[in-house]
Design an enzyme around this catalytic site. Sequence first.
Site, PDB file in Angstrom:
ATOM      1  N   LYS A  31      80.845  20.630 -51.939  1.00  0.00           N
ATOM      2  CA  LYS A  31      80.735  21.361 -50.676  1.00  0.00           C
ATOM      3  C   LYS A  31      81.880  22.365 -50.613  1.00  0.00           C
ATOM      4  O   LYS A  31      82.987  22.088 -51.065  1.00  0.00           O
ATOM      5  CB  LYS A  31      80.860  20.374 -49.510  1.00  0.00           C
ATOM      6  CG  LYS A  31      80.341  20.894 -48.203  1.00  0.00           C
ATOM      7  CD  LYS A  31      78.859  20.660 -48.022  1.00  0.00           C
ATOM      8  CE  LYS A  31      78.348  21.306 -46.756  1.00  0.00           C
ATOM      9  NZ  LYS A  31      76.927  21.079 -46.542  1.00  0.00           N
ATOM     10  N   GLY A  82      68.777  18.464 -29.782  1.00  0.00           N
ATOM     11  CA  GLY A  82      68.880  19.661 -30.626  1.00  0.00           C
ATOM     12  C   GLY A  82      67.528  20.063 -31.158  1.00  0.00           C
ATOM     13  O   GLY A  82      66.903  19.338 -31.929  1.00  0.00           O
ATOM     14  N   VAL A  83      67.041  21.227 -30.706  1.00  0.00           N
ATOM     15  CA  VAL A  83      65.719  21.684 -31.163  1.00  0.00           C
ATOM     16  C   VAL A  83      65.836  23.045 -31.850  1.00  0.00           C
ATOM     17  O   VAL A  83      65.144  23.994 -31.525  1.00  0.00           O
ATOM     18  CB  VAL A  83      64.667  21.699 -30.017  1.00  0.00           C
ATOM     19  CG1 VAL A  83      64.198  20.293 -29.707  1.00  0.00           C
ATOM     20  CG2 VAL A  83      65.203  22.377 -28.760  1.00  0.00           C
ATOM     21  N   GLY A  84      66.759  23.099 -32.824  1.00  0.00           N
ATOM     22  CA  GLY A  84      66.897  24.302 -33.646  1.00  0.00           C
ATOM     23  C   GLY A  84      65.908  24.252 -34.790  1.00  0.00           C
ATOM     24  O   GLY A  84      64.758  23.814 -34.626  1.00  0.00           O
ATOM     25  N   VAL A 142      65.669  22.325 -37.498  1.00  0.00           N
ATOM     26  CA  VAL A 142      65.148  20.998 -37.866  1.00  0.00           C
ATOM     27  C   VAL A 142      64.483  20.306 -36.663  1.00  0.00           C
ATOM     28  O   VAL A 142      63.319  19.896 -36.730  1.00  0.00           O
ATOM     29  CB  VAL A 142      66.283  20.105 -38.447  1.00  0.00           C
ATOM     30  CG1 VAL A 142      65.755  18.708 -38.744  1.00  0.00           C
ATOM     31  CG2 VAL A 142      66.859  20.746 -39.702  1.00  0.00           C
TER      32      VAL A 142
HETATM   33  P1  NAD Z   1      70.325  24.826 -35.877  1.00  0.00           P
HETATM   34  O1  NAD Z   1      71.609  25.514 -35.585  1.00  0.00           O
HETATM   35  O2  NAD Z   1      69.110  25.606 -36.194  1.00  0.00           O
HETATM   36  O3  NAD Z   1      69.946  23.857 -34.648  1.00  0.00           O
HETATM   37  C1  NAD Z   1      70.865  23.056 -33.993  1.00  0.00           C
HETATM   38  C2  NAD Z   1      70.475  23.043 -32.522  1.00  0.00           C
HETATM   39  O4  NAD Z   1      71.285  22.082 -31.854  1.00  0.00           O
HETATM   40  C3  NAD Z   1      70.672  24.389 -31.827  1.00  0.00           C
HETATM   41  O5  NAD Z   1      69.497  24.748 -31.127  1.00  0.00           O
HETATM   42  C4  NAD Z   1      71.849  24.127 -30.887  1.00  0.00           C
HETATM   43  O6  NAD Z   1      71.769  24.891 -29.710  1.00  0.00           O
HETATM   44  C5  NAD Z   1      71.681  22.650 -30.611  1.00  0.00           C
HETATM   45  N1  NAD Z   1      72.896  21.952 -30.163  1.00  0.00           N
HETATM   46  C6  NAD Z   1      74.173  22.129 -30.546  1.00  0.00           C
HETATM   47  N2  NAD Z   1      74.979  21.282 -29.908  1.00  0.00           N
HETATM   48  C7  NAD Z   1      74.198  20.528 -29.117  1.00  0.00           C
HETATM   49  C8  NAD Z   1      74.438  19.473 -28.192  1.00  0.00           C
HETATM   50  N3  NAD Z   1      75.669  19.022 -27.970  1.00  0.00           N
HETATM   51  N4  NAD Z   1      73.388  18.918 -27.543  1.00  0.00           N
HETATM   52  C9  NAD Z   1      72.135  19.377 -27.763  1.00  0.00           C
HETATM   53  N5  NAD Z   1      71.847  20.390 -28.600  1.00  0.00           N
HETATM   54  C10 NAD Z   1      72.869  20.949 -29.261  1.00  0.00           C
HETATM   55  O7  NAD Z   1      70.680  23.780 -37.057  1.00  0.00           O
HETATM   56  P2  NAD Z   1      69.649  22.988 -37.975  1.00  0.00           P
HETATM   57  O8  NAD Z   1      69.517  23.697 -39.271  1.00  0.00           O
HETATM   58  O9  NAD Z   1      68.438  22.630 -37.180  1.00  0.00           O
HETATM   59  O10 NAD Z   1      70.491  21.672 -38.273  1.00  0.00           O
HETATM   60  C11 NAD Z   1      70.574  20.621 -37.325  1.00  0.00           C
HETATM   61  C12 NAD Z   1      71.328  19.435 -37.948  1.00  0.00           C
HETATM   62  O11 NAD Z   1      70.644  19.024 -39.132  1.00  0.00           O
HETATM   63  C13 NAD Z   1      72.757  19.764 -38.372  1.00  0.00           C
HETATM   64  O12 NAD Z   1      73.548  18.602 -38.204  1.00  0.00           O
HETATM   65  C14 NAD Z   1      72.623  20.061 -39.849  1.00  0.00           C
HETATM   66  O13 NAD Z   1      73.832  19.823 -40.547  1.00  0.00           O
HETATM   67  C15 NAD Z   1      71.549  19.059 -40.234  1.00  0.00           C
HETATM   68  N6  NAD Z   1      70.804  19.434 -41.441  1.00  0.00           N
HETATM   69  C16 NAD Z   1      70.100  20.599 -41.519  1.00  0.00           C
HETATM   70  C17 NAD Z   1      69.383  20.895 -42.675  1.00  0.00           C
HETATM   71  C18 NAD Z   1      68.572  22.168 -42.803  1.00  0.00           C
HETATM   72  O14 NAD Z   1      67.829  22.280 -43.785  1.00  0.00           O
HETATM   73  N7  NAD Z   1      68.644  23.088 -41.864  1.00  0.00           N
HETATM   74  C19 NAD Z   1      69.409  20.005 -43.755  1.00  0.00           C
HETATM   75  C20 NAD Z   1      70.111  18.800 -43.642  1.00  0.00           C
HETATM   76  C21 NAD Z   1      70.798  18.525 -42.477  1.00  0.00           C
END
Ligand code: NAD
Length: 350
Positions: free
Chosen positions: A81, A183-185, A187
């Site tokens: 990393k 969290g509804v980003g 993933v």
């Molecule tokens: P993203 O930034 O697209 O979505 C994260 C969401 O969480 C955002 O909408 C943000 O506004 C929201 N958020 C942040 N803090 C919050 C809180 N305190 N309460 C509620 N919502 C909150 O990120 P992502 O790519 O969807 O990743 C989400 C998680 O999954 C992270 O921990 C990331 O490390 C993990 N992850 C992602 C991937 C990937 O392929 N994207 C792979 C493995 C792990």
Amino acid sequence: MSVMWELQDFDGHEAVHFFHDVKTGLRAIVALHSTHLGPGAGGTRFWHYENRETAVTDALRLSRGMSFKNAMAGLPMGGGKAVILADRHRTKTPEMLAAFGRMIDSLGGKYVTAEDVGMTAADMVALTKETKFVSGLPVKNSSEAGGDPGPFTAMGVYLGVKAAVKYKLGRDDMEDVHVAIQGVGSVGGGLARLLAKDGAKLSIADINKDHANGLASEIGAEVVGLDEIMRLEADVFSPNALGAILDKVSIAHLNTSIVAGGANNQLATPEDGQRIFDRDILFAPDYVINSGGIISVALEYLDSGDVEDVNNRVAMIPERLTKIWEESAVSKLPSAEVADNMAMKLIGRD
Ligand code: NAD
């Protein structure tokens, strides 16, 4: 700061590289936890850290997590990393990225990078001007492996949630199964859409209120408060935002029989795995359920499969989780510990 080997999060890391480019001001750390199974693969995080110690801790923890994630996903990749220590304004210049690309290149392929928090797909493309040890690049056609890993991660988490519901609740379908999503980003949003199609009852929370409201009206979910989501009475709590959210206090207030979500490093401390286990809550170890994205990234980098191969591998996530839960039930060890033990064996550290 203590000597590296004495740090609490140092766990037999093969190497930790500290880089500084005086001209651009770039400071970066690349931690290689294990290259036993292949080159250390894991994304680059671009983040403003309060101090250097936190950045080192992040690199050590995240690279170890990548060793475990890659091993458990059956990939011929080790764990690494990178973290870039951004300034308060998160200034990122093309010159800085170029310097970072040269730093990665100087490691000769021992570390392969991809996107993580604070980095974009465009940044990955920029890095390719300086190094070939980069993945997660845009695909030329839809049958190729690669591109945005988010949808593959969401699919793996969705399949993992269904496996947990089957294992714990004996249900083969998701009709009216209540899932609370934090969290509804990329993933969490993808997960919510997939679950909505199955008729699940969804409660969602996100710091981005507009985003949460928009998604809720699109799929028919209910938006709840940020403090409420982890205490909600539901079948599944699915964390898809931040890490370290499961601690002594929050675990005591959980009101679901399953915790299964995509966020990395959900347990604040190893003891929290035991706490969840003691409450008889089924926990899906995060690096197993969220490995869909790295599967896509790895197959792209290795040029060893197309999108169908990625999907076939993602479809094996439920089987892996079920094996962990079954072993946990027999050994009476928390699922997180069972997964760690399995991963350690795979990377030759048992
Ligand atoms: P993203 O930034 O697209 O979505 C994260 C969401 O969480 C955002 O909408 C943000 O506004 C929201 N958020 C942040 N803090 C919050 C809180 N305190 N309460 C509620 N919502 C909150 O990120 P992502 O790519 O969807 O990743 C989400 C998680 O999954 C992270 O921990 C990331 O490390 C993990 N992850 C992602 C991937 C990937 O392929 N994207 C792979 C493995 C792990």
